[in-house]
Write a protein that holds these residues in place. Sequence first.
Motif, mmCIF file in Angstrom:
data_model
loop_
_atom_site.group_PDB
_atom_site.id
_atom_site.type_symbol
_atom_site.label_atom_id
_atom_site.label_comp_id
_atom_site.label_asym_id
_atom_site.label_seq_id
_atom_site.Cartn_x
_atom_site.Cartn_y
_atom_site.Cartn_z
ATOM 1 N N ARG A 27 0.883 -0.886 -0.326
ATOM 2 C CA ARG A 27 -0.369 -0.080 0.504
ATOM 3 C C ARG A 27 1.006 1.029 0.275
ATOM 4 O O ARG A 27 0.106 2.018 -0.110
ATOM 5 C CB ARG A 27 -0.533 0.206 1.417
ATOM 6 N N LEU A 28 2.238 1.721 0.667
ATOM 7 C CA LEU A 28 2.798 2.427 0.410
ATOM 8 C C LEU A 28 3.756 2.097 -0.582
ATOM 9 O O LEU A 28 4.361 3.463 -1.081
ATOM 10 C CB LEU A 28 4.205 2.349 1.622
ATOM 11 N N LEU A 29 3.956 1.419 -1.226
ATOM 12 C CA LEU A 29 4.576 1.401 -2.204
ATOM 13 C C LEU A 29 3.872 1.613 -3.657
ATOM 14 O O LEU A 29 4.472 1.590 -5.690
ATOM 15 C CB LEU A 29 6.067 0.359 -2.405
ATOM 16 N N GLY A 30 2.468 0.472 -4.187
ATOM 17 C CA GLY A 30 1.953 0.347 -5.017
ATOM 18 C C GLY A 30 2.979 -1.185 -5.860
ATOM 19 O O GLY A 30 3.043 -0.793 -7.418
ATOM 20 N N SER A 31 3.571 -1.033 -5.669
ATOM 21 C CA SER A 31 4.714 -2.567 -6.455
ATOM 22 C C SER A 31 4.994 -3.599 -5.627
ATOM 23 O O SER A 31 5.166 -3.504 -4.448
ATOM 24 C CB SER A 31 5.560 -2.008 -7.064
ATOM 25 N N ALA A 32 4.121 -4.190 -6.339
ATOM 26 C CA ALA A 32 4.470 -6.303 -5.214
ATOM 27 C C ALA A 32 5.937 -6.754 -5.473
ATOM 28 O O ALA A 32 6.186 -6.872 -4.039
ATOM 29 C CB ALA A 32 3.954 -6.952 -5.945
ATOM 30 N N ALA A 33 6.886 -6.278 -6.376
ATOM 31 C CA ALA A 33 8.248 -7.010 -6.519
ATOM 32 C C ALA A 33 8.597 -6.305 -5.730
ATOM 33 O O ALA A 33 9.551 -6.474 -4.401
ATOM 34 C CB ALA A 33 8.945 -6.175 -7.976
ATOM 35 N N PRO A 89 0.062 1.256 -10.513
ATOM 36 C CA PRO A 89 0.768 0.807 -10.079
ATOM 37 C C PRO A 89 0.366 -0.179 -10.381
ATOM 38 O O PRO A 89 0.116 -1.129 -11.063
ATOM 39 C CB PRO A 89 -0.668 0.274 -8.529
ATOM 40 N N GLU A 90 1.199 -1.642 -9.795
ATOM 41 C CA GLU A 90 1.502 -3.053 -10.301
ATOM 42 C C GLU A 90 0.290 -3.462 -9.712
ATOM 43 O O GLU A 90 -0.069 -3.862 -8.524
ATOM 44 C CB GLU A 90 2.458 -3.247 -9.503
ATOM 45 N N PRO A 91 -0.724 -4.268 -10.378
ATOM 46 C CA PRO A 91 -1.978 -5.279 -10.442
ATOM 47 C C PRO A 91 -1.253 -6.561 -9.532
ATOM 48 O O PRO A 91 -0.110 -6.756 -9.706
ATOM 49 C CB PRO A 91 -2.497 -5.195 -11.167
ATOM 50 N N ILE A 92 -1.900 -7.089 -8.952
ATOM 51 C CA ILE A 92 -1.988 -8.086 -8.093
ATOM 52 C C ILE A 92 -3.503 -8.877 -7.440
ATOM 53 O O ILE A 92 -4.414 -8.544 -7.670
ATOM 54 C CB ILE A 92 -1.519 -7.859 -6.187
ATOM 55 N N SER A 107 -9.199 -0.443 0.230
ATOM 56 C CA SER A 107 -7.079 0.681 0.150
ATOM 57 C C SER A 107 -6.423 -0.153 -0.456
ATOM 58 O O SER A 107 -5.042 0.434 -0.622
ATOM 59 C CB SER A 107 -7.492 0.100 1.829
ATOM 60 N N VAL A 108 -7.009 -1.104 -0.643
ATOM 61 C CA VAL A 108 -6.011 -2.132 -1.790
ATOM 62 C C VAL A 108 -6.071 -1.806 -3.152
ATOM 63 O O VAL A 108 -5.550 -2.271 -4.279
ATOM 64 C CB VAL A 108 -5.367 -2.946 -2.074
ATOM 65 N N SER A 109 -7.407 -0.439 -3.593
ATOM 66 C CA SER A 109 -8.131 -1.234 -4.615
ATOM 67 C C SER A 109 -7.611 0.279 -6.192
ATOM 68 O O SER A 109 -6.232 0.922 -5.217
ATOM 69 C CB SER A 109 -9.597 0.399 -4.938
ATOM 70 N N MET A 110 -7.019 0.264 -7.049
ATOM 71 C CA MET A 110 -6.187 0.849 -8.097
ATOM 72 C C MET A 110 -6.488 1.836 -7.724
ATOM 73 O O MET A 110 -5.514 2.708 -8.093
ATOM 74 C CB MET A 110 -6.719 0.652 -9.733
ATOM 75 N N ALA A 111 -7.500 2.170 -7.541
ATOM 76 C CA ALA A 111 -8.320 4.042 -7.929
ATOM 77 C C ALA A 111 -8.432 4.903 -6.174
ATOM 78 O O ALA A 111 -7.421 5.855 -6.920
ATOM 79 C CB ALA A 111 -9.531 4.356 -7.708
ATOM 80 N N PRO A 290 4.932 -5.314 -19.277
ATOM 81 C CA PRO A 290 5.493 -6.381 -19.093
ATOM 82 C C PRO A 290 5.983 -6.190 -17.316
ATOM 83 O O PRO A 290 5.463 -6.774 -16.677
ATOM 84 C CB PRO A 290 6.072 -6.750 -19.997
ATOM 85 N N ASP A 291 7.157 -5.095 -17.180
ATOM 86 C CA ASP A 291 7.351 -5.173 -16.147
ATOM 87 C C ASP A 291 6.685 -5.170 -14.360
ATOM 88 O O ASP A 291 7.307 -5.453 -13.503
ATOM 89 C CB ASP A 291 8.748 -4.418 -16.368
ATOM 90 N N LYS A 292 5.139 -4.489 -15.099
ATOM 91 C CA LYS A 292 4.287 -4.676 -13.709
ATOM 92 C C LYS A 292 3.499 -5.756 -13.706
ATOM 93 O O LYS A 292 2.570 -5.872 -13.001
ATOM 94 C CB LYS A 292 3.426 -3.212 -13.844
ATOM 95 N N LEU A 293 3.401 -6.719 -15.098
ATOM 96 C CA LEU A 293 2.350 -7.579 -14.517
ATOM 97 C C LEU A 293 2.812 -9.079 -14.435
ATOM 98 O O LEU A 293 2.383 -9.944 -14.330
ATOM 99 C CB LEU A 293 1.968 -7.985 -16.517
#
Length: 307
Positions: A27-33, A89-92, A107-111, A290-293
């Motif tokens: 939630r702080l970074l918007g990136s799973a990696a 953000p990177e979707p999960i 709180s974890v929605s893309m929006a 592709p880096d975010k998928l």
Amino acid sequence: MTDLSSAHPDQQVFDRHRRLLFSVAYRLLGSAADAEDAVQDAWLKWSAADRSQVADPKAYLTRIVSNEALERLRSARHKRETYVGPWLPEPILTGPDTTEAVTDAESVSMALLVVLETLSPLERAVFVLKEVFAFSYGEIAEMVERSEAAVRQAGHRAREHVQARRPRFAADRSQQRAATERFFAAATGGDMNALMELLSPDVTLWTDGGGKVRQALRPVVGATTVASWFAAIGTVTYQGVEPADMKAELVELNGGPGIVFRGPDRVIATVTLDFDADGRITTIHNVANPDKLQAVADGSTHDMGTH
């Protein structure tokens, strides 16, 4: 044979909180990696710490991972400023258990993650820790090493900012799912009229290709343009994949219904929708970089609960 779980109580404690730490970091970074990296760094610091001095492991570990994430946020700002096209953000993939708690899912929605991107790193950290994870201002002040007054102020600014850009409304979750299913059927069936009925007149489509794949570099606005974009899905070659080789499926993405488009050997894009109070689609987030998928391609489902 040695029972490793009893040999390493520090590992057990960390593992007990790992899901929470990922939930905070994502939630702080918007990136799973980046969130996984922050959790890994937190483990290294935890295993090197004098744990006999730690009264509350959960707060201590949250503090470490929050600071790791804050450092990453600050260093990522320049990269995001020079990013090609919109940064999303990177979707999960999220489990159905996330959706039971509406606030966890929201709180974890893309929006919301897109709105959090517009906060300063400190404001974002305070907002997430206070509003999502219910830490007190005193606890957060200790975690981010600021005065309680500074943290309160940051929290107040963040809350006002988020409320102005993300009005809350009682969008029924089953209504959202039904609308997503109708959108899915209309897009994959090329049904322009059905798409027009589902879209708000001033709907906005944000597409993130990151300069790696061809995407709109600016938001696409208006029901007719957006409907045409999606109605063409079944008739045009997309990122080198023929329509006949493209598969689309409905999944849980970021705490709500979403769509994943796949080619024969890779995930091509994800789509998530945002709705107004009448259940019409106001915003579409389309991630195609592709880096975010990778997190979606890996297929691992994240439980993004806050406890």
